[in-house]
Enzyme design. Sequence first.
Site, PDB file in Angstrom:
ATOM      1  N   GLY A  46       0.778  -1.246   0.000  1.00 47.36           N
ATOM      2  CA  GLY A  46       0.000   0.000   0.000  1.00 47.36           C
ATOM      3  C   GLY A  46       0.800   1.282   0.000  1.00 47.36           C
ATOM      4  N   GLU A 101       3.898   4.156   6.003  1.00 47.91           N
ATOM      5  CA  GLU A 101       2.664   3.372   5.861  1.00 47.91           C
ATOM      6  C   GLU A 101       1.633   4.178   5.073  1.00 47.91           C
ATOM      7  OE1 GLU A 101       1.168   0.807   5.552  1.00 47.91           O
ATOM      8  OE2 GLU A 101       0.304   0.005   7.388  1.00 47.91           O
ATOM      9  N   ASP A 102       0.725   3.464   4.410  1.00 44.85           N
ATOM     10  CA  ASP A 102      -0.310   4.174   3.657  1.00 44.85           C
ATOM     11  C   ASP A 102      -1.366   4.787   4.568  1.00 44.85           C
ATOM     12  OD1 ASP A 102      -1.301   1.660   4.400  1.00 44.85           O
ATOM     13  OD2 ASP A 102      -2.001   1.101   2.407  1.00 44.85           O
ATOM     14  N   ASP A 105      -5.301   2.552  10.545  1.00 48.47           N
ATOM     15  CA  ASP A 105      -6.724   2.280  10.709  1.00 48.47           C
ATOM     16  C   ASP A 105      -6.949   1.837  12.161  1.00 48.47           C
ATOM     17  OD1 ASP A 105      -9.355   1.940   9.556  1.00 48.47           O
ATOM     18  OD2 ASP A 105      -8.994  -0.198   9.513  1.00 48.47           O
ATOM     19  N   LYS A 133      -7.060   7.341  10.177  1.00 43.42           N
ATOM     20  CA  LYS A 133      -8.489   7.274  10.514  1.00 43.42           C
ATOM     21  C   LYS A 133      -8.602   7.064  12.018  1.00 43.42           C
ATOM     22  CE  LYS A 133     -10.093   4.479   6.631  1.00 43.42           C
ATOM     23  NZ  LYS A 133     -10.812   3.232   6.318  1.00 43.42           N
ATOM     24  N   PHE A 154     -13.978   4.238   3.270  1.00 45.44           N
ATOM     25  CA  PHE A 154     -13.020   3.339   2.628  1.00 45.44           C
ATOM     26  C   PHE A 154     -12.460   4.034   1.402  1.00 45.44           C
ATOM     27  CE2 PHE A 154     -11.131  -0.118   0.364  1.00 45.44           C
ATOM     28  CZ  PHE A 154     -10.513  -0.802   1.388  1.00 45.44           C
ATOM     29  N   ASP A 161      -5.644   0.061  -1.938  1.00 53.96           N
ATOM     30  CA  ASP A 161      -6.410  -0.850  -2.787  1.00 53.96           C
ATOM     31  C   ASP A 161      -7.739  -1.244  -2.189  1.00 53.96           C
ATOM     32  OD1 ASP A 161      -5.246  -2.511  -0.658  1.00 53.96           O
ATOM     33  OD2 ASP A 161      -6.044  -4.187  -1.818  1.00 53.96           O
ATOM     34  N   ARG A 167      -4.877   0.717  -6.984  1.00 53.57           N
ATOM     35  CA  ARG A 167      -3.625   1.268  -6.451  1.00 53.57           C
ATOM     36  C   ARG A 167      -3.008   2.277  -7.417  1.00 53.57           C
ATOM     37  NH1 ARG A 167      -2.100  -1.876  -1.949  1.00 53.57           N
ATOM     38  NH2 ARG A 167      -2.501  -4.110  -2.074  1.00 53.57           N
TER      39      ARG A 167
HETATM   40  P1  IMP Z   1      -4.493  -1.454  10.788  1.00 55.03           P
HETATM   41  O1  IMP Z   1      -4.130  -0.043  11.181  1.00 55.03           O
HETATM   42  O2  IMP Z   1      -3.638  -2.482  11.425  1.00 55.03           O
HETATM   43  O3  IMP Z   1      -5.960  -1.722  10.977  1.00 55.03           O
HETATM   44  O4  IMP Z   1      -4.248  -1.676   9.240  1.00 55.03           O
HETATM   45  C1  IMP Z   1      -4.037  -0.695   8.323  1.00 55.03           C
HETATM   46  C2  IMP Z   1      -4.084  -1.350   6.961  1.00 55.03           C
HETATM   47  O5  IMP Z   1      -5.429  -1.622   6.590  1.00 55.03           O
HETATM   48  C3  IMP Z   1      -3.547  -0.407   5.910  1.00 55.03           C
HETATM   49  O6  IMP Z   1      -2.172  -0.581   5.697  1.00 55.03           O
HETATM   50  C4  IMP Z   1      -4.359  -0.785   4.693  1.00 55.03           C
HETATM   51  O7  IMP Z   1      -3.744  -1.870   4.010  1.00 55.03           O
HETATM   52  C5  IMP Z   1      -5.666  -1.286   5.237  1.00 55.03           C
HETATM   53  N1  IMP Z   1      -6.708  -0.225   5.179  1.00 55.03           N
HETATM   54  C6  IMP Z   1      -7.309   0.376   6.199  1.00 55.03           C
HETATM   55  N2  IMP Z   1      -8.213   1.293   5.798  1.00 55.03           N
HETATM   56  C7  IMP Z   1      -8.164   1.281   4.444  1.00 55.03           C
HETATM   57  C8  IMP Z   1      -8.860   2.022   3.416  1.00 55.03           C
HETATM   58  O8  IMP Z   1      -9.707   2.912   3.650  1.00 55.03           O
HETATM   59  N3  IMP Z   1      -8.529   1.728   2.136  1.00 55.03           N
HETATM   60  C9  IMP Z   1      -7.592   0.780   1.812  1.00 55.03           C
HETATM   61  N4  IMP Z   1      -6.922   0.066   2.742  1.00 55.03           N
HETATM   62  C10 IMP Z   1      -7.200   0.317   4.038  1.00 55.03           C
HETATM   63 MG    MG Z   2      -1.286  -1.842   3.993  1.00 57.69          MG
END
Ligand code: IMP
Ligand code: MG
Length: 182
Positions: A46, A101-102, A105, A133, A154, A161, A167
């Site tokens: 990502g 990181e992208d 979440d 977020k 989202f 993606d 992407r």
């Molecule tokens: P977390 O913070 O461990 O829940 O994971 C974050 C990952 O979830 C990111 O690196 C993305 O791959 C994926 N992700 C979370 N929200 C989104 C979104 O809105 N669009 C695309 N990927 C997302």
């Molecule tokens: Mg990711």
Amino acid sequence: MNNLAKDLDRVLFTEEEIAARVRELAGQITRDYAGKEVLAVCLLRGSAVFFADLVRKIDLPLIFDFMALSSYGGQAKSSGSVVVKKDLDTDLTGRHVLIVEDIIDTGRTLTCLKQLLAHRGAASVKICALLDKPSRRETPIEGDYIGFTIPNHFVVGYGLDFDQRYRNLPYIGILSPRIYQR
Ligand code: IMP
Ligand code: MG
């Protein structure tokens, strides 16, 4: 309208807005790490697009490496653990690690990763995320550098993606719920 854009509800950040913010983040990083060498870590897949733009705007000695993680988010009940699918090739001892990181979440991925890398003897570990977020957070982790804070939509594009697609969109948009609800 082109093929990809028709699946979006709307554009959230244009190419120009992203480029301007990336330049600001890189400027901040350049000032904060003055006199040091940075190891920039790209979390596949990502953050690849963001990473390529960001590192080219950082005016410091810098090396980079890649890592791929998978989290048990979706199918199995989430245990909060992440699995390393592709590890770094670089020895972290004494290094200033900047994880790129992208999006943050729930925060699970980065909470695990930060601990893992700190245990490998890094001098410092910081996080740079393009998007955040905060309303979705399940573990209390914060990015040190955040591009944009967004509500709980989202989003896709600029590396992000849905089902490995979108992407390559050059901007960030909100994916229409009809795409992932079918
Ligand atoms: P977390 O913070 O461990 O829940 O994971 C974050 C990952 O979830 C990111 O690196 C993305 O791959 C994926 N992700 C979370 N929200 C989104 C979104 O809105 N669009 C695309 N990927 C997302
Ligand atoms: Mg990711």
